[in-house]
Design an enzyme around this catalytic site. Structure first.
Site, PDB file in Angstrom:
ATOM      1  N   GLU A 184      -6.187  -5.822   9.303  1.00 61.16           N
ATOM      2  CA  GLU A 184      -7.409  -5.026   9.517  1.00 61.16           C
ATOM      3  C   GLU A 184      -8.476  -5.281   8.456  1.00 61.16           C
ATOM      4  O   GLU A 184      -9.608  -4.835   8.598  1.00 61.16           O
ATOM      5  CB  GLU A 184      -7.064  -3.522   9.499  1.00 61.16           C
ATOM      6  CG  GLU A 184      -6.342  -3.033  10.733  1.00 61.16           C
ATOM      7  CD  GLU A 184      -4.822  -3.159  10.619  1.00 61.16           C
ATOM      8  OE1 GLU A 184      -4.351  -4.000   9.836  1.00 61.16           O
ATOM      9  OE2 GLU A 184      -4.118  -2.413  11.325  1.00 61.16           O
ATOM     10  N   LYS A 234       9.471  12.507   0.623  1.00 64.74           N
ATOM     11  CA  LYS A 234       9.049  13.801   0.068  1.00 64.74           C
ATOM     12  C   LYS A 234      10.268  14.647  -0.246  1.00 64.74           C
ATOM     13  O   LYS A 234      10.974  15.099   0.644  1.00 64.74           O
ATOM     14  CB  LYS A 234       8.119  14.541   1.027  1.00 64.74           C
ATOM     15  CG  LYS A 234       7.374  15.653   0.320  1.00 64.74           C
ATOM     16  CD  LYS A 234       6.133  16.081   1.071  1.00 64.74           C
ATOM     17  CE  LYS A 234       5.242  16.904   0.150  1.00 64.74           C
ATOM     18  NZ  LYS A 234       4.045  17.376   0.795  1.00 64.74           N
ATOM     19  N   TRP A 236       6.572  13.506  -4.298  1.00 61.48           N
ATOM     20  CA  TRP A 236       6.671  12.206  -3.626  1.00 61.48           C
ATOM     21  C   TRP A 236       7.513  11.207  -4.421  1.00 61.48           C
ATOM     22  O   TRP A 236       7.360  11.071  -5.621  1.00 61.48           O
ATOM     23  CB  TRP A 236       5.277  11.612  -3.400  1.00 61.48           C
ATOM     24  CG  TRP A 236       4.394  12.482  -2.554  1.00 61.48           C
ATOM     25  CD1 TRP A 236       3.401  13.307  -2.999  1.00 61.48           C
ATOM     26  CD2 TRP A 236       4.431  12.629  -1.134  1.00 61.48           C
ATOM     27  NE1 TRP A 236       2.815  13.957  -1.928  1.00 61.48           N
ATOM     28  CE2 TRP A 236       3.421  13.551  -0.779  1.00 61.48           C
ATOM     29  CE3 TRP A 236       5.207  12.067  -0.116  1.00 61.48           C
ATOM     30  CZ2 TRP A 236       3.173  13.931   0.541  1.00 61.48           C
ATOM     31  CZ3 TRP A 236       4.961  12.437   1.195  1.00 61.48           C
ATOM     32  CH2 TRP A 236       3.951  13.366   1.510  1.00 61.48           C
TER      33      TRP A 236
HETATM   34  P1  AMP Z   1      -0.233  -7.204   7.771  1.00 61.87           P
HETATM   35  O1  AMP Z   1      -1.390  -6.609   8.469  1.00 61.87           O
HETATM   36  O2  AMP Z   1       0.893  -7.576   8.661  1.00 61.87           O
HETATM   37  O3  AMP Z   1      -0.643  -8.330   6.868  1.00 61.87           O
HETATM   38  O4  AMP Z   1       0.387  -6.075   6.832  1.00 61.87           O
HETATM   39  C1  AMP Z   1      -0.392  -5.390   5.886  1.00 61.87           C
HETATM   40  C2  AMP Z   1       0.485  -4.523   5.028  1.00 61.87           C
HETATM   41  O5  AMP Z   1       1.339  -5.318   4.204  1.00 61.87           O
HETATM   42  C3  AMP Z   1      -0.285  -3.678   4.044  1.00 61.87           C
HETATM   43  O6  AMP Z   1      -0.815  -2.515   4.636  1.00 61.87           O
HETATM   44  C4  AMP Z   1       0.776  -3.381   2.990  1.00 61.87           C
HETATM   45  O7  AMP Z   1       1.611  -2.313   3.388  1.00 61.87           O
HETATM   46  C5  AMP Z   1       1.595  -4.649   2.963  1.00 61.87           C
HETATM   47  N1  AMP Z   1       1.161  -5.506   1.837  1.00 61.87           N
HETATM   48  C6  AMP Z   1       0.287  -6.520   1.880  1.00 61.87           C
HETATM   49  N2  AMP Z   1       0.156  -7.078   0.657  1.00 61.87           N
HETATM   50  C7  AMP Z   1       0.957  -6.395  -0.179  1.00 61.87           C
HETATM   51  C8  AMP Z   1       1.262  -6.479  -1.589  1.00 61.87           C
HETATM   52  N3  AMP Z   1       0.754  -7.398  -2.373  1.00 61.87           N
HETATM   53  N4  AMP Z   1       2.145  -5.581  -2.099  1.00 61.87           N
HETATM   54  C9  AMP Z   1       2.717  -4.646  -1.313  1.00 61.87           C
HETATM   55  N5  AMP Z   1       2.479  -4.516   0.011  1.00 61.87           N
HETATM   56  C10 AMP Z   1       1.606  -5.378   0.565  1.00 61.87           C
END
Ligand code: AMP
Length: 536
Positions: free
Chosen positions: A322, A432, A437
């Site tokens: 997004e 929670k 949290w």
């Molecule tokens: P996607 O749209 O499939 O690329 O997924 C996005 C999600 O991946 C984000 O909202 C995060 O929850 C997770 N994410 C992406 N980059 C990181 C990062 N460097 N560290 C932790 N979670 C991440």
């Protein structure tokens, strides 16, 4: 009074025109699944993309039509990116790892008219063809000799490339990526020309991909995932040499990196893990990269340490489909050199700072409204806004972003006084306990630091007294042994006492989503009957 500068439509075709004109001879090397290699350059990519626009027009495909790809990383896939967009179409990169019902849904929802695919995915095409109602044309990138399917090179080879890009407006759409999401059907994110060009500009800078004319990039992040983080667009701006591998085998990747002088690479943490295993088994050195971008999920500490010790700068990035996807990227801060190695690793373990154009804020998880201070302590729901951040999902009736532009990321984080983002969880996964949290991600990160642990997932389980308490699911490394108490002992110095899991359960595997992330939804479903006892 208006300013007195020229009109310049911010469209993607400028990227490829610039790359071909100013960096035409910079190479694109592809190592195909069958082991063969081909080479082209930015001028060749543009020439072939123009031929593809002619071939598409001949099929009656034009402005706004969706053109799907089901393919790994290679130069023909890149040609299709610029060709599909160049005809005024919308490039829809389909993730071949999606499950059949998702593949069915997204191709029909997108109303794709053309589908270009790798022969490796022929079984998917054969299986899904009767359900994909809108697809009129199937073209194979690498048909086996003697097969009767239409091959990409033959298809575009019938054209002379003597044509112009279709004129579009900068707010017209150019690309569609679906997120597999945790609930409901996948959702389409529709990028536009302007957002793509602005995002490419942000990607270039030293604090992001760090591209210049000498950069040689091997993107491991697939071209079907979150627009390959925008690398194929950004690389055109400085004429980056690209090296692609249509297979993700660590040996192939390391060989290519060594031989082609790769300076930059990008991928999810599991890519680097596989690379470590390979170099350890073969007793070889890690490739001499200048920078490794790690994103998609949290980069574990040991990974950052190892890459940094090998002299590789680690750019830990956070983003989502997004957000095009760049949200934040870790880069050395002004006081970097004064920090100890340990402090530098602490810094890189966080997710970096927003690039220009992106604004972040955190709000209270309790009311999803009250803005939290950037104090390095308060953890809240992460919201984002900017010119390459989603406003509305494809075909949705309502905006995904709030009226003031803020989009709820579904992530939970802390913002530090210097703007650094520290991601702590997903809003749906945070645990929670007694009104407080607990970060499931921090428990997992700490657990995977245990030498016997291959993978770990922390889930909040219903608890009669505390609402929820953490339970840690652990997959042991092959041949390794450890018991629940070993894991608890390992976690004890690293997390608050009340965060310690109430139980550690050993499992053979942990379910994953199509993009390779742990699927807590499936894990919860698998353990739907799990019960914790009330404590004394
Ligand atoms: P996607 O749209 O499939 O690329 O997924 C996005 C999600 O991946 C984000 O909202 C995060 O929850 C997770 N994410 C992406 N980059 C990181 C990062 N460097 N560290 C932790 N979670 C991440």
């Amino acid at each position: 009074m208006l300013g007195a500068m020229q009109d310049w439509n911010m469209v993607v075709s400028h990227l490829i025109d610039h790359a071909a004109r100013e960096h035409g001879a910079r190479e694109h090397v592809t190592r195909w699944a069958d082991g063969t290699e081909t080479r082209t350059d930015w001028a060749g990519i543009r020439r072939d993309a123009l031929k593809m626009t002619q071939a598409l027009r001949r099929l009656g495909i034009g402005k706004g039509d969706r053109i799907a790809t089901l393919a790994m990383n290679h130069s023909r896939h890149l040609v299709s990116w610029y060709g599909a967009v160049g005809v005024g179409g919308v490039l829809h990169t389909v993730n071949p790892r999606l499950f059949d019902d998702q593949l069915d849904y997204i191709v029909n929802h997108a109303e794709d008219r053309v589908l270009l695919y790798d022969v490796a995915f022929q079984p998917i095409v054969d299986r899904m063809r009767s359900q994909w109602k809108t697809v009129e044309h199937y073209i194979c990138y690498d048909p086996p000799a003697g097969s009767d399917v239409l091959g990409f090179e033959d298809w575009i080879g019938a054209e002379d490339g003597d044509t112009q890009w279709t004129q579009v407006a900068e707010r017209d759409p150019c690309m569609l990526c679906y997120t597999s999401g945790t609930t409901g059907n996948p959702k389409g994110v529709l990028y536009e020309h302007r957002s793509t060009v602005l995002h490419a500009w942000t990607g270039l800078q030293p604090m992001a991909f760090d591209f210049d004319t000498q950069s040689v990039m091997l993107p491991v992040v697939p071209m079907f995932h979150a627009a390959s983080w925008g690398l194929p667009w950004a690389g055109a701006m400085t004429g980056v040499k690209f090296v692609y591998s249509a297979v993700n085998e660590p040996k192939v990747l390391c060989d290519l990196m060594d031989r082609e002088g790769v300076t930059h690479s990008a991928g999810v943490p599991t890519v680097w893990l596989a690379m470590f295993q390979h170099v350890d088994a073969e007793k070889r050195e890690l490739p001499k990269l200048k920078q490794a971008v790690i994103g998609g999920s949290a980069a574990p500490r040991f990974m950052i340490e190892r890459l940094m010790k090998a002299g590789i700068r680690v750019a830990h990035a956070w983003g989502m489909t997004e957000t095009s996807p760049i949200g934040t990227v870790g880069a050395p801060t002004h006081d970097w050199d004064a920090k100890t190695f340990e402090q530098q690793v602490d810094m890189v373990q966080m997710q970096g700072r927003p690039t220009f154009g992106v604004e972040l804020r955190t709000v209270s998880l309790d009311d999803m409204e009250t803005e939290l201070p950037r104090d390095g302590k308060s953890s809240g729901a992460l919201q984002i806004r900017g010119p390459w951040i989603i406003k509305r999902y494809f075909k949705a009736e309502e905006d995904a972003a709030r009226p003031d532009g803020w989009f709820d990321t579904g992530d939970v984080g802390i913002i530090h006084p210097d703007g650094t983002l520290q991601l702590t969880d997903r809003t749906k996964d945070v645990i929670k306990s007694g009104g407080e949290w607990i970060s499931s991600v921090e428990l997992e990160n700490a657990a995977v630091g245990h030498p016997a642990v291959a993978e770990a997932a922390a889930v909040g389980m219903p608890h009669p007294r505390w609402d929820e308490r953490p339970v840690l699911f652990v997959v042991r490394k092959a041949g390794a042994d450890c018991c629940a108490q070993d894991i608890i002992d390992h976690l004890t110095p690293q997390v608050a006492k009340w965060w310690l899991p109430d139980a550690v359960e050993f499992v053979d595997d942990i379910p994953h989503t199509a993009t390779g992330k742990i699927s807590k939804k499936d894990l919860r479903a698998r353990f739907a009957d799990y019960r914790l006892e009330a404590d004394a």
